[in-house]
Design a protein around this motif. Structure first.
Motif, PDB file in Angstrom:
ATOM      1  N   ASN A  41      27.281  13.451   9.153  1.00 51.59           N
ATOM      2  CA  ASN A  41      26.877  14.578   9.987  1.00 51.59           C
ATOM      3  C   ASN A  41      26.461  14.417  11.336  1.00 51.59           C
ATOM      4  O   ASN A  41      26.738  15.087  12.386  1.00 51.59           O
ATOM      5  N   LEU A  42      25.594  13.391  11.456  1.00 55.42           N
ATOM      6  CA  LEU A  42      25.154  13.024  12.925  1.00 55.42           C
ATOM      7  C   LEU A  42      25.999  12.548  13.724  1.00 55.42           C
ATOM      8  O   LEU A  42      26.258  12.805  14.828  1.00 55.42           O
ATOM      9  N   ILE A  43      27.162  11.723  13.184  1.00 47.10           N
ATOM     10  CA  ILE A  43      28.467  11.115  14.051  1.00 47.10           C
ATOM     11  C   ILE A  43      29.236  12.381  14.504  1.00 47.10           C
ATOM     12  O   ILE A  43      29.464  12.707  15.472  1.00 47.10           O
ATOM     13  N   LYS A  44      29.331  13.284  13.475  1.00 45.03           N
ATOM     14  CA  LYS A  44      30.062  14.625  13.820  1.00 45.03           C
ATOM     15  C   LYS A  44      29.400  15.429  15.033  1.00 45.03           C
ATOM     16  O   LYS A  44      30.140  16.134  15.881  1.00 45.03           O
ATOM     17  N   LEU A  45      27.901  15.285  15.123  1.00 43.26           N
ATOM     18  CA  LEU A  45      27.180  15.926  16.108  1.00 43.26           C
ATOM     19  C   LEU A  45      27.267  15.033  17.313  1.00 43.26           C
ATOM     20  O   LEU A  45      26.556  15.509  18.409  1.00 43.26           O
ATOM     21  N   ARG A  46      27.852  14.001  17.238  1.00 42.67           N
ATOM     22  CA  ARG A  46      27.762  12.908  18.388  1.00 42.67           C
ATOM     23  C   ARG A  46      26.227  12.532  18.791  1.00 42.67           C
ATOM     24  O   ARG A  46      26.212  12.223  20.009  1.00 42.67           O
ATOM     25  N   PHE A  47      25.660  12.234  17.856  1.00 42.66           N
ATOM     26  CA  PHE A  47      24.418  11.464  17.926  1.00 42.66           C
ATOM     27  C   PHE A  47      24.749  10.124  18.096  1.00 42.66           C
ATOM     28  O   PHE A  47      25.814   9.571  17.777  1.00 42.66           O
ATOM     29  N   LYS A  48      23.983   9.402  18.977  1.00 41.38           N
ATOM     30  CA  LYS A  48      24.199   7.844  19.058  1.00 41.38           C
ATOM     31  C   LYS A  48      23.216   7.225  17.815  1.00 41.38           C
ATOM     32  O   LYS A  48      21.999   7.289  17.905  1.00 41.38           O
ATOM     33  N   GLU A  96      10.260  -2.462  19.586  1.00 38.11           N
ATOM     34  CA  GLU A  96      11.807  -2.318  19.645  1.00 38.11           C
ATOM     35  C   GLU A  96      12.082  -0.485  19.992  1.00 38.11           C
ATOM     36  O   GLU A  96      12.942  -0.379  20.798  1.00 38.11           O
ATOM     37  N   ARG A  97      11.374   0.242  19.488  1.00 35.92           N
ATOM     38  CA  ARG A  97      11.389   1.674  19.406  1.00 35.92           C
ATOM     39  C   ARG A  97      10.985   2.073  21.107  1.00 35.92           C
ATOM     40  O   ARG A  97      11.889   2.865  21.898  1.00 35.92           O
ATOM     41  N   LYS A  98       9.884   1.371  21.465  1.00 33.60           N
ATOM     42  CA  LYS A  98       9.622   1.304  22.676  1.00 33.60           C
ATOM     43  C   LYS A  98      10.497   0.909  23.788  1.00 33.60           C
ATOM     44  O   LYS A  98      10.816   1.770  24.960  1.00 33.60           O
ATOM     45  N   ALA A  99      11.189  -0.051  23.577  1.00 32.96           N
ATOM     46  CA  ALA A  99      12.240  -0.522  24.673  1.00 32.96           C
ATOM     47  C   ALA A  99      13.409   0.341  24.802  1.00 32.96           C
ATOM     48  O   ALA A  99      14.224   0.676  25.669  1.00 32.96           O
ATOM     49  N   TYR A 105      16.749   6.246  25.739  1.00 28.95           N
ATOM     50  CA  TYR A 105      17.208   6.897  24.643  1.00 28.95           C
ATOM     51  C   TYR A 105      15.910   7.753  24.069  1.00 28.95           C
ATOM     52  O   TYR A 105      14.805   7.475  24.434  1.00 28.95           O
ATOM     53  N   ARG A 106      16.409   9.076  23.467  1.00 30.27           N
ATOM     54  CA  ARG A 106      15.435   9.769  22.769  1.00 30.27           C
ATOM     55  C   ARG A 106      15.555   9.636  21.070  1.00 30.27           C
ATOM     56  O   ARG A 106      16.627   9.826  20.471  1.00 30.27           O
ATOM     57  N   ILE A 107      14.400   9.356  20.786  1.00 33.12           N
ATOM     58  CA  ILE A 107      14.471   9.161  19.301  1.00 33.12           C
ATOM     59  C   ILE A 107      14.269  10.357  18.368  1.00 33.12           C
ATOM     60  O   ILE A 107      13.063  11.096  18.595  1.00 33.12           O
ATOM     61  N   ARG A 108      15.324  11.079  18.014  1.00 37.04           N
ATOM     62  CA  ARG A 108      15.079  12.384  17.223  1.00 37.04           C
ATOM     63  C   ARG A 108      14.778  12.248  15.700  1.00 37.04           C
ATOM     64  O   ARG A 108      14.128  13.105  15.492  1.00 37.04           O
ATOM     65  N   GLY A 109      15.148  11.155  15.350  1.00 36.89           N
ATOM     66  CA  GLY A 109      14.715  11.045  13.798  1.00 36.89           C
ATOM     67  C   GLY A 109      14.719   9.431  13.629  1.00 36.89           C
ATOM     68  O   GLY A 109      15.160   8.437  14.238  1.00 36.89           O
ATOM     69  N   GLN A 114      10.165   2.029   4.213  1.00 35.70           N
ATOM     70  CA  GLN A 114       8.951   1.472   4.008  1.00 35.70           C
ATOM     71  C   GLN A 114       7.970   2.365   5.020  1.00 35.70           C
ATOM     72  O   GLN A 114       8.579   2.715   6.023  1.00 35.70           O
ATOM     73  N   TRP A 115       6.671   2.449   4.905  1.00 37.07           N
ATOM     74  CA  TRP A 115       5.708   3.282   5.601  1.00 37.07           C
ATOM     75  C   TRP A 115       5.841   2.354   6.705  1.00 37.07           C
ATOM     76  O   TRP A 115       5.896   3.143   7.933  1.00 37.07           O
ATOM     77  N   SER A 116       5.935   1.152   6.895  1.00 40.17           N
ATOM     78  CA  SER A 116       5.931   0.482   8.092  1.00 40.17           C
ATOM     79  C   SER A 116       7.035   0.450   9.023  1.00 40.17           C
ATOM     80  O   SER A 116       7.169   0.171  10.072  1.00 40.17           O
ATOM     81  N   ASP A 117       8.115   1.276   8.543  1.00 38.47           N
ATOM     82  CA  ASP A 117       9.305   1.692   9.313  1.00 38.47           C
ATOM     83  C   ASP A 117       8.970   2.988  10.229  1.00 38.47           C
ATOM     84  O   ASP A 117       9.765   3.225  11.161  1.00 38.47           O
ATOM     85  N   LEU A 118       7.992   3.555   9.493  1.00 36.97           N
ATOM     86  CA  LEU A 118       7.982   5.077  10.262  1.00 36.97           C
ATOM     87  C   LEU A 118       6.485   5.169  11.029  1.00 36.97           C
ATOM     88  O   LEU A 118       6.380   6.197  11.455  1.00 36.97           O
ATOM     89  N   ILE A 119       5.597   4.082  11.106  1.00 41.99           N
ATOM     90  CA  ILE A 119       4.256   4.416  11.697  1.00 41.99           C
ATOM     91  C   ILE A 119       4.388   3.507  12.998  1.00 41.99           C
ATOM     92  O   ILE A 119       5.249   2.765  13.178  1.00 41.99           O
ATOM     93  N   GLY A 120       3.346   3.611  13.786  1.00 39.00           N
ATOM     94  CA  GLY A 120       3.194   2.994  14.893  1.00 39.00           C
ATOM     95  C   GLY A 120       3.608   4.056  15.919  1.00 39.00           C
ATOM     96  O   GLY A 120       3.250   4.881  15.860  1.00 39.00           O
ATOM     97  N   THR A 121       4.007   3.357  17.146  1.00 39.37           N
ATOM     98  CA  THR A 121       4.437   4.165  18.487  1.00 39.37           C
ATOM     99  C   THR A 121       6.014   4.477  18.388  1.00 39.37           C
ATOM    100  O   THR A 121       6.560   3.659  17.721  1.00 39.37           O
ATOM    101  N   ASN A 122       6.146   5.379  19.367  1.00 38.18           N
ATOM    102  CA  ASN A 122       7.466   5.664  19.475  1.00 38.18           C
ATOM    103  C   ASN A 122       8.368   6.110  18.069  1.00 38.18           C
ATOM    104  O   ASN A 122       9.504   5.396  18.001  1.00 38.18           O
ATOM    105  N   THR A 123       7.993   6.878  17.421  1.00 45.56           N
ATOM    106  CA  THR A 123       8.430   7.280  16.232  1.00 45.56           C
ATOM    107  C   THR A 123       9.375   8.045  16.285  1.00 45.56           C
ATOM    108  O   THR A 123      10.188   8.292  15.184  1.00 45.56           O
ATOM    109  N   GLY A 124       9.511   8.830  17.288  1.00 41.99           N
ATOM    110  CA  GLY A 124      10.430  10.012  17.351  1.00 41.99           C
ATOM    111  C   GLY A 124      10.059  11.133  16.942  1.00 41.99           C
ATOM    112  O   GLY A 124       8.829  11.585  16.804  1.00 41.99           O
ATOM    113  N   ASP A 125      10.972  12.281  16.931  1.00 39.13           N
ATOM    114  CA  ASP A 125      10.496  13.701  16.586  1.00 39.13           C
ATOM    115  C   ASP A 125      10.400  13.684  15.007  1.00 39.13           C
ATOM    116  O   ASP A 125       9.214  14.853  14.690  1.00 39.13           O
ATOM    117  N   ARG A 126      11.003  13.217  14.452  1.00 41.68           N
ATOM    118  CA  ARG A 126      11.028  13.389  12.758  1.00 41.68           C
ATOM    119  C   ARG A 126      10.978  11.910  12.133  1.00 41.68           C
ATOM    120  O   ARG A 126      11.840  11.234  12.678  1.00 41.68           O
TER     121      ARG A 126
END
Length: 138
Positions: A41-48, A96-99, A105-109, A114-126
């Motif tokens: 679905n994200l590809i259809k919506l042209r997300f990178k 890496e997200r900061k870079a 890039y804008r991180i939308r999702g 793992q929780w370590s994937d989702l915490i820290g800085t520059n985690t995006g909108d959701r």
């Protein structure tokens, strides 16, 4: 793996690092239907799409083969962890997200097993936490 990660891994998974390494070299991880449908679905919506993984860059070719076989055929970037990078997942992925954001890039999702994937800085909108029946990194 560094010694601390190795000990946590052994305690939580019941699979040896050698078995995980062999499995990673096969590049035959099964697809999880929900994330694949979201990806389509994200590809259809042209997300990178950017894949950011703690998997070592040693496994780049099997990972690409596995992604394509599972139906993930387009992406903007595939970022694997350098063999000399011994940062904890949270530190590595935050950097890496900061870079990515510094590159425009804008991180939308942000999705991870793992929780370590989702915490820290520059985690995006959701953030979206997926279950992982194989292992847990505390």
């Amino acid at each position: 793996m560094n010694p601390l990660t190795l000990d946590m891994y052994r305690q939580s998974s019941g699979i040896s690092p050698e078995e995980l390494s062999e499995w990673s070299e096969e590049g035959a991880s099964p697809v999880i239907p929900g994330p694949l449908k979201l990806y389509q679905n994200l590809i259809k919506l042209r997300f990178k799409i950017v894949f950011l993984t703690g998997m070592s860059e040693v496994y780049k070719e099997p990972r690409i083969k596995n992604l394509k076989a599972a139906g993930y055929t387009k992406w903007e970037k595939l970022i694997l962890k350098g063999v000399d990078n011994h940062d904890r997942a949270e530190v590595y992925k935050s950097g890496e997200r900061k870079a990515l954001e510094e590159d425009g890039y804008r991180i939308r999702g942000n999705m991870g097993d793992q929780w370590s994937d989702l915490i820290g800085t520059n985690t995006g909108d959701r953030s979206f936490k997926l279950p992982n029946p194989l292992y847990y990194i505390p």
